[in-house]
Design a protein around this motif. Structure first.
Motif, PDB file in Angstrom:
ATOM      1  N   SER A   1       0.843  -1.205   0.000  1.00 55.19           N
ATOM      2  CA  SER A   1       0.000   0.000   0.000  1.00 55.19           C
ATOM      3  C   SER A   1       0.870   1.244   0.000  1.00 55.19           C
ATOM      4  O   SER A   1       1.812   1.360   0.786  1.00 55.19           O
ATOM      5  CB  SER A   1      -0.927   0.003   1.209  1.00 55.19           C
ATOM      6  OG  SER A   1      -0.190  -0.076   2.413  1.00 55.19           O
TER       7      SER A   1
ATOM      8  N   SER B   1      -0.083  -2.706  -4.824  1.00 54.71           N
ATOM      9  CA  SER B   1      -1.428  -3.159  -5.207  1.00 54.71           C
ATOM     10  C   SER B   1      -2.535  -2.291  -4.627  1.00 54.71           C
ATOM     11  O   SER B   1      -3.703  -2.475  -4.958  1.00 54.71           O
ATOM     12  CB  SER B   1      -1.639  -4.605  -4.742  1.00 54.71           C
ATOM     13  OG  SER B   1      -1.442  -4.711  -3.342  1.00 54.71           O
ATOM     14  N   GLU B   2      -2.164  -1.342  -3.769  1.00 56.14           N
ATOM     15  CA  GLU B   2      -3.151  -0.456  -3.156  1.00 56.14           C
ATOM     16  C   GLU B   2      -2.602   0.965  -3.222  1.00 56.14           C
ATOM     17  O   GLU B   2      -1.567   1.268  -2.629  1.00 56.14           O
ATOM     18  CB  GLU B   2      -3.389  -0.876  -1.700  1.00 56.14           C
ATOM     19  CG  GLU B   2      -4.455  -0.069  -0.989  1.00 56.14           C
ATOM     20  CD  GLU B   2      -4.619  -0.540   0.457  1.00 56.14           C
ATOM     21  OE1 GLU B   2      -4.446  -1.743   0.720  1.00 56.14           O
ATOM     22  OE2 GLU B   2      -4.907   0.313   1.312  1.00 56.14           O
TER      23      GLU B   2
ATOM     24  N   HIS C   1      -3.254   5.182  -2.955  1.00 54.47           N
ATOM     25  CA  HIS C   1      -4.070   6.263  -2.412  1.00 54.47           C
ATOM     26  C   HIS C   1      -3.427   7.587  -2.789  1.00 54.47           C
ATOM     27  O   HIS C   1      -2.212   7.767  -2.613  1.00 54.47           O
ATOM     28  CB  HIS C   1      -4.167   6.172  -0.889  1.00 54.47           C
ATOM     29  CG  HIS C   1      -4.663   4.854  -0.386  1.00 54.47           C
ATOM     30  ND1 HIS C   1      -6.006   4.566  -0.273  1.00 54.47           N
ATOM     31  CD2 HIS C   1      -3.996   3.744   0.015  1.00 54.47           C
ATOM     32  CE1 HIS C   1      -6.145   3.334   0.188  1.00 54.47           C
ATOM     33  NE2 HIS C   1      -4.934   2.811   0.371  1.00 54.47           N
TER      34      HIS C   1
ATOM     35  N   ALA D   1      -5.158  -2.781  -9.599  1.00 58.11           N
ATOM     36  CA  ALA D   1      -4.874  -2.222  -8.277  1.00 58.11           C
ATOM     37  C   ALA D   1      -6.128  -1.624  -7.646  1.00 58.11           C
ATOM     38  O   ALA D   1      -7.053  -1.208  -8.345  1.00 58.11           O
ATOM     39  CB  ALA D   1      -3.786  -1.160  -8.380  1.00 58.11           C
ATOM     40  N   ALA D   2      -6.145  -1.589  -6.318  1.00 58.35           N
ATOM     41  CA  ALA D   2      -7.191  -0.879  -5.583  1.00 58.35           C
ATOM     42  C   ALA D   2      -6.776   0.588  -5.521  1.00 58.35           C
ATOM     43  O   ALA D   2      -5.747   0.925  -4.936  1.00 58.35           O
ATOM     44  CB  ALA D   2      -7.343  -1.454  -4.179  1.00 58.35           C
TER      45      ALA D   2
ATOM     46  N   SER E   1      -7.698   4.742  -4.862  1.00 54.76           N
ATOM     47  CA  SER E   1      -8.554   5.735  -4.217  1.00 54.76           C
ATOM     48  C   SER E   1      -7.882   7.095  -4.336  1.00 54.76           C
ATOM     49  O   SER E   1      -6.808   7.311  -3.766  1.00 54.76           O
ATOM     50  CB  SER E   1      -8.769   5.378  -2.733  1.00 54.76           C
ATOM     51  OG  SER E   1      -9.500   6.375  -2.081  1.00 54.76           O
TER      52      SER E   1
END
Length: 706
Positions: free
Chosen positions: A203, A224-225, A227, A250-251, A253
């Motif tokens: 992350s 993979s994450e 922000h 990927a996640a 936000s």
């Protein structure tokens, strides 16, 4: 209606249209009388009629064949209204990219009503992926740009179409002060996050993500994450689209807003942070965030916004999580930031500083620094060294491999074996923490590395300094012992005393005291917003700050730090000062103004009580106003806890009895001051002795005796 006739283009647009540089366009304007006359804009930034420019270029054989990207630019420019359409077209790019090729190729040929139905459905589906896109509207006037966009996606790809939309967005938002982190530098910053086993953190957060170049580099390296947050809606929206295109699995936000003032990821803990924060922005929220819980290493001075970003990034990391920030070189040496730098070094939060050659990123004429930080693990011992790398001394060409090789060939061995790392002469060194914690706490790699390799300690001078510091420590310790044993503190009767009290509001109405307060500064202060911040003029009147009262130190502020357009009270001897905002885990700070401090300005977030000396003793007033139970009863707010001064209560006692209590409170203040002085003296003497012993300039006590 033919809207194409009203299209206006800039010199930059003409250079793209003709496939030449902007300098060539300038030459055409000067040397050719038949070059189209400006049709709008200003004297310094004129705009030209697109059809006239095309006709002129075509007549000279300078007009290349129209590309889908050029046609998209034209369609965006000729669309009525502002550039909001470019923002609302971003989800269309994503939706088209998710289709197979045959479906994409069919879209531009749909009838207007069918095309708009598809676009509205696709935009609704993708609105959650892109910040601030909800409720986008698409009318019949948008069909031309929509077809141009879809043809660009089909022919040139979704990323190329996004680039064209980005050009239009930055024209309308201004984009001043926003710079792309070059891909080679972004990749280097991401590679510094890899651990000694070669694993990349899962992350990653970028709190000033811009268009997402650092997060894209993290995704390419294995994150993979992802922000991200950015102040500009246009930037954040681009980042979301680019990341969706480059890292579809990927996640992701991405949010909008000012990360320092309004953190969209408050409470989020990540494995790593990458950040290229805005430089030199004095209006970063210093006064509003003075007691923010993120400032674990000290409240950043107004002129040190980069140190606010450093602590913001550290606050989002898990223990042992790592952050890499691109920083201006002045942050490593400015006087105002030395306390925070010292604490970062002392706690082991700063792991490396790397100086880059000029040209690594905008501003191109400055050699920027990379700071590698790590959230300290409270269960682990703090590291004893900080890695300094002068990559600028090895290479001035970031496009090549030499800078990466220089940085990584030092960082990876240091990460594997910090105690055994030998460094490279003149290029890299593991600097002992004790060497860095001098008066300046200068972390500039070139200066430290050269100093470490060329300076010899002077044993006689070091021994004399150690002796002087020992004398200071003995005097401070003697004062502390004397104050610790002084005084008789008999118990009250079987039960604590119970006395009548009055609120400060009552005392104000009775004219027993007056209350003064400086309004917090707004977005501009008396110093304005030049960079770097203004220096105090010789003889300028100082200002007492809330931190001065907390730390019991002389006035450290200046008039430049105070707001404009408001009354600025001057403190007088025997005034009582109380901090207005409560720090987490700490009692309110209070003290009485000494005669030597009279005439200073009263800084913001301080309450000044001016007692009538015939009715109230100042130290008695200070002691009871700052009492923990009193302050807690008068506190208001949740996230930001302030003291409501009018609700504070004071016992109603005869003046003679007030003076006895006042003498006791003053004695406690002197005890606290002596303890701080002894602690500071002990810190300085141990640092100096440690440097002398490890540097071979001093010998241990009893050395050479039998």
């Amino acid at each position: 209606m033919n809207q194409q006739a009203s299209a206006l283009v800039t010199a930059a647009d003409i250079s793209r249209l003709a496939g030449v540089t902007r300098a060539t366009v300038s030459n055409w304007r000067r040397r050719h009388p038949d070059f189209p006359a400006p049709a709008g804009g200003t004297d310094t930034s004129p705009t030209y009629d697109l059809d006239a420019v095309r006709a002129w270029l075509s007549a000279r054989g300078q007009l290349p064949e129209d590309t889908p990207a050029d046609r998209l630019r034209t369609a965006l420019r000729t669309h009525p209204g502002d550039g909001g359409l470019a923002l609302h077209l971003l989800p269309v790019v994503l939706a088209a990219a998710r289709l197979d090729r045959s479906e994409r190729e069919a879209l531009p040929e749909l009838r207007d009503d069918a095309l708009l139905r598809w676009v509205r459905s696709a935009a609704d589906d993708g609105a959650d992926d892109i910040p601030r896109i909800a409720d986008a509207t698409y009318g019949l006037d948008a069909t031309g740009p929509l077809r141009a966009l879809l043809r660009c996606v089909v022919t040139d790809g979704a990323e190329a179409a996004t680039d064209v939309l980005a050009e239009r967005l930055m024209e309308d938002t201004g984009g001043t002060g926003t710079y792309l982190t070059p891909r080679p530098l972004a990749d280097l910053m991401a590679r510094l996050l890899t651990d000694s086993a070669g694993a990349f953190p899962a992350s990653v957060l970028d709190p000033a993500c811009g268009t997402g170049s650092l997060l894209a580099a993290a995704a390419s390296a294995g994150a993979s994450e992802l922000h991200g947050q950015d102040m500009l809606v246009a930037q954040a929206a681009q980042a979301a689209v680019r990341l969706r295109l480059s890292a579809p699995e990927a996640a992701i936000s991405v949010r909008t807003g000012d990360s320092l003032r309004s953190d969209a990821f408050k409470g989020l803990t990540v494995d790593a942070v990458l950040c290229n924060p805005p430089y030199g922005a004095r209006n970063w929220g210093h006064d509003d965030l003075a007691y923010d819980q993120r400032w674990a290493y000290g409240v950043p001075p107004k002129g040190e916004p980069e140190l606010a970003w450093v602590q913001h990034c550290l606050a989002h990391l898990a223990p042992r999580g790592r952050a890499v920030l691109l920083m201006p070189p002045a942050v490593a040496e400015r006087t105002a930031g030395r306390r925070i730098r010292a604490q970062l070094v002392r706690d082991g939060a700063l792991r490396a500083v790397v100086s880059l050659p000029p040209g690594a990123a905008i501003p191109l004429h400055i050699g920027l620094h990379l700071w590698v930080l790590e959230r300290p693990d409270p269960r682990a011992e703090a590291p004893g060294t900080v890695l300094l790398v002068d990559a600028a001394a090895e290479s001035r060409d970031l496009a090549g491999e030499s800078v990466d090789d220089t940085v990584l060939s030092a960082w990876r061995p240091y990460l594997d074996d910090q105690d055994g790392f030998t460094g490279a002469p003149g290029i890299a060194a593991a600097m002992p923490v004790t060497d860095l914690l001098d008066e300046a706490v200068d972390l500039t790699p070139a200066r430290r590395i050269r100093t470490a390799s060329g300076q010899a300690l002077r044993p006689a001078l070091l021994a004399r300094q150690a002796s002087e510091l020992y004398d200071q420590l003995r005097r401070a310790a003697t004062d502390l012992v004397g104050l610790s044993t002084d005084g008789d503190w008999p118990p009250a009767d079987d039960r604590p005393r119970d006395w009548r009290t009055a609120t400060v509001a009552d005392l104000l109405r009775g004219s027993a005291l007056s209350l003064l307060h400086t309004a917090p500064p707004g977005r501009r202060t008396r110093s304005g917003q030049p960079q770097p911040g203004p220096e105090a003029e010789p003889g300028a009147r100082p200002a007492l700050t809330a931190a001065d009262v907390f730390e019991n130190r002389p006035a450290s502020g200046t008039e430049a730090d105070l707001p404009t357009g408001v009354a600025l009270p001057l403190v007088q001897a025997s005034d009582v000062l109380l901090t207005e905002i409560l720090r987490v885990g700490r009692a309110a700070g209070a003290r009485v103004v000494e005669p030597g401090e009279a005439g200073c300005f009263l800084g913001p977030h301080l309450l000044l009580f001016r007692p009538d000396r015939r009715r109230l003793d100042p130290w008695f007033l200070a002691g009871f106003l700052a009492a923990e139970q009193n302050v807690n009863a008068a506190a208001t707010g949740t996230s930001l806890v302030r003291v409501d001064p009018r609700r504070l209560r004071v016992p109603l006692l005869p003046l003679a009895e007030q003076q006895r209590y006042g003498a006791a409170f003053r004695r406690l203040h002197e005890l606290r001051t002596a303890a701080r002085r002894a602690d500071q003296a002990a810190e300085e003497v141990t640092r100096l002795l440690g440097t002398g012993l490890t540097g071979g300039a001093l010998l241990p006590d009893g050395h050479g005796s039998a």
